[in-house]
Design a protein around this motif. Structure first.
Motif, short mmCIF file in Angstrom:
data_model
loop_
_atom_site.label_atom_id
_atom_site.label_comp_id
_atom_site.label_asym_id
_atom_site.label_seq_id
_atom_site.Cartn_x
_atom_site.Cartn_y
_atom_site.Cartn_z
N LEU A 125 44.32 17.84 88.13
CA LEU A 125 44.82 16.69 88.00
C LEU A 125 43.28 16.85 86.81
CD1 LEU A 125 45.20 14.22 89.75
CD2 LEU A 125 42.61 15.00 91.04
N GLY A 126 42.34 16.87 86.53
CA GLY A 126 41.97 17.23 85.55
C GLY A 126 42.27 17.35 84.24
N LEU A 127 43.65 17.77 83.76
CA LEU A 127 44.13 18.48 83.02
C LEU A 127 44.49 16.90 82.62
CD1 LEU A 127 46.00 21.75 83.44
CD2 LEU A 127 44.41 21.14 81.44
N LEU A 128 45.36 16.39 83.02
CA LEU A 128 46.59 15.50 83.21
C LEU A 128 45.61 13.98 83.38
CD1 LEU A 128 49.28 15.94 85.75
CD2 LEU A 128 49.24 15.81 83.73
N ALA A 129 44.17 14.37 83.69
CA ALA A 129 43.16 12.81 83.38
C ALA A 129 42.85 13.17 81.78
CB ALA A 129 42.05 12.88 84.42
N PHE A 130 42.65 13.92 81.58
CA PHE A 130 42.43 14.24 79.76
C PHE A 130 43.86 13.80 79.03
CE2 PHE A 130 42.47 16.06 75.73
CZ PHE A 130 41.37 15.49 75.37
N VAL A 131 45.08 13.77 78.73
CA VAL A 131 45.94 13.56 78.67
C VAL A 131 45.86 11.83 78.27
CG1 VAL A 131 48.93 13.66 78.87
CG2 VAL A 131 47.01 15.96 78.75
N LEU A 132 45.95 11.19 80.19
CA LEU A 132 45.98 10.28 80.34
C LEU A 132 45.07 9.00 79.55
CD1 LEU A 132 47.51 9.82 84.10
CD2 LEU A 132 48.29 8.91 82.40
N SER A 133 43.71 9.56 79.74
CA SER A 133 42.67 8.82 78.88
C SER A 133 43.30 9.22 76.99
CB SER A 133 41.66 9.45 79.28
OG SER A 133 41.18 10.97 78.35
N GLN A 134 43.36 9.62 76.63
CA GLN A 134 43.81 10.23 75.16
C GLN A 134 45.52 9.31 75.50
OE1 GLN A 134 42.59 12.01 72.53
NE2 GLN A 134 41.13 11.94 74.08
N LEU A 135 46.22 9.04 76.00
CA LEU A 135 47.66 8.25 75.57
C LEU A 135 46.77 6.74 75.74
CD1 LEU A 135 50.27 8.67 75.15
CD2 LEU A 135 50.57 7.89 78.13
N GLY A 136 46.10 6.64 76.82
CA GLY A 136 45.56 5.10 77.21
C GLY A 136 44.52 4.52 75.83
N GLY A 137 43.48 5.73 75.68
CA GLY A 137 42.47 5.31 74.50
C GLY A 137 43.38 5.21 73.10
N TYR A 138 44.79 5.42 73.15
CA TYR A 138 45.60 5.36 71.79
C TYR A 138 46.42 3.83 72.17
CZ TYR A 138 48.52 5.86 68.34
OH TYR A 138 49.64 5.55 66.83
N MET B 219 36.69 11.19 82.47
CA MET B 219 36.18 11.30 83.45
C MET B 219 36.55 10.18 84.97
SD MET B 219 34.76 14.41 83.76
CE MET B 219 34.06 13.81 85.56
N ALA B 220 36.59 8.77 83.99
CA ALA B 220 36.67 7.54 84.21
C ALA B 220 38.22 7.99 84.62
CB ALA B 220 36.72 6.44 83.52
N VAL B 221 39.04 7.85 83.89
CA VAL B 221 40.74 8.51 84.34
C VAL B 221 40.53 9.13 85.55
CG1 VAL B 221 43.06 9.12 83.70
CG2 VAL B 221 41.52 7.61 82.66
N LEU B 222 40.17 10.32 85.27
CA LEU B 222 39.69 11.30 85.93
C LEU B 222 39.63 10.48 87.93
CD1 LEU B 222 39.69 14.01 87.60
CD2 LEU B 222 38.05 14.67 86.92
N ALA B 223 38.40 9.96 87.70
CA ALA B 223 37.32 8.64 89.26
C ALA B 223 38.44 8.12 89.53
CB ALA B 223 36.39 8.40 88.53
N THR B 224 39.23 7.32 88.83
CA THR B 224 39.86 6.40 89.53
C THR B 224 41.76 6.92 89.93
OG1 THR B 224 39.77 5.19 87.36
CG2 THR B 224 41.66 4.94 88.22
N VAL B 225 42.15 8.18 89.13
CA VAL B 225 43.44 8.92 89.84
C VAL B 225 42.93 9.56 91.09
CG1 VAL B 225 44.57 10.70 89.34
CG2 VAL B 225 44.41 9.21 87.81
N SER B 226 41.62 10.20 91.33
CA SER B 226 40.79 10.80 92.30
C SER B 226 41.36 9.18 93.48
CB SER B 226 39.64 11.19 92.57
OG SER B 226 39.79 11.88 91.56
N LEU B 227 40.06 8.77 93.00
CA LEU B 227 40.53 7.41 94.17
C LEU B 227 41.80 7.03 94.48
CD1 LEU B 227 37.62 4.94 92.74
CD2 LEU B 227 37.45 6.73 95.05
N VAL B 228 42.87 6.94 94.05
CA VAL B 228 44.27 6.22 93.91
C VAL B 228 45.05 7.38 94.81
CG1 VAL B 228 47.01 5.72 93.20
CG2 VAL B 228 44.31 4.75 91.85
#
Length: 180
Positions: free
Chosen positions: A69-82, A106-115
């Motif tokens: 989940l941490g790995l995917l959160a970083f990839v998603l944050s990079q994708l969203g940021g770009y 960390m923001a994406v991780l918190a959001t995904v963890s809540l969802v």
């Protein structure tokens, strides 16, 4: 005589239960019988939780799920940021870039963890480790499979990432540290 003594004992127990005192336990460090006290159910449960041994659950499948989940959160944050902000500013230092990447992940991780209602406190260190590993090594995947990342990001993002890092390295504060 026996009936009245038993009745008195019974009434004493009822009054202890009504007062919240349920059992008598020995005090630590006192060897004679005078070192006992009355404790409540709530106190007994608290004492049992404290005395329970640590089971090391971070090595369980849910710990592995937290790392992924941490790995995917970083990839998603990079994708969203770009896709929201485009390529990072070339004048930005490696420290600032790493800080922004970490905060975004960390923001994406918190959001995904809540969802997905992931277990929160026990596996937070494992999730943060997943984010850190992804921050340090994702560029290696870009070097290995540029076409795959070009489909999700863009060809210019892939080229910028490949130009800013070396394959087979760890990226820390904007500097590629070779592993071999």
């Amino acid at each position: 005589m026996i009936g009245t003594q038993g009745q008195a004992s019974f009434q004493a127990r009822i009054s202890r239960i009504n007062s919240g005192q349920v059992s008598q336990v020995p005090q630590p460090g006192v060897s004679d019988g005078s070192g006992t006290c009355w404790i409540t159910h709530k106190s007994a449960r608290r004492m049992q939780k404290r005395a329970a041994p640590e089971t090391g659950r971070t090595a369980s499948p849910s710990g592995l799920f937290g790392f992924v989940l941490g790995l995917l959160a970083f990839v998603l944050s990079q994708l969203g940021g770009y896709h929201l902000f485009g390529l990072p500013d070339s004048k930005m230092t490696g420290d600032i870039r790493m800080l922004l990447d970490g905060v975004g992940a960390m923001a994406v991780l918190a959001t995904v963890s809540l969802v997905i209602a992931a277990p929160s406190k026990r596996h937070m260190a494992v999730r943060i480790a997943g984010v850190a590993v992804a921050m340090a090594t994702m560029h290696n995947l870009v070097h290995m499979a540029p076409d795959v990342f070009a489909m999700a990001f863009s060809a210019e993002w892939v080229e910028a990432t490949r130009a800013a890092s070396e394959p087979g390295s760890i990226l820390f504060r904007g500097v590629s540290i070779p592993l071999s």
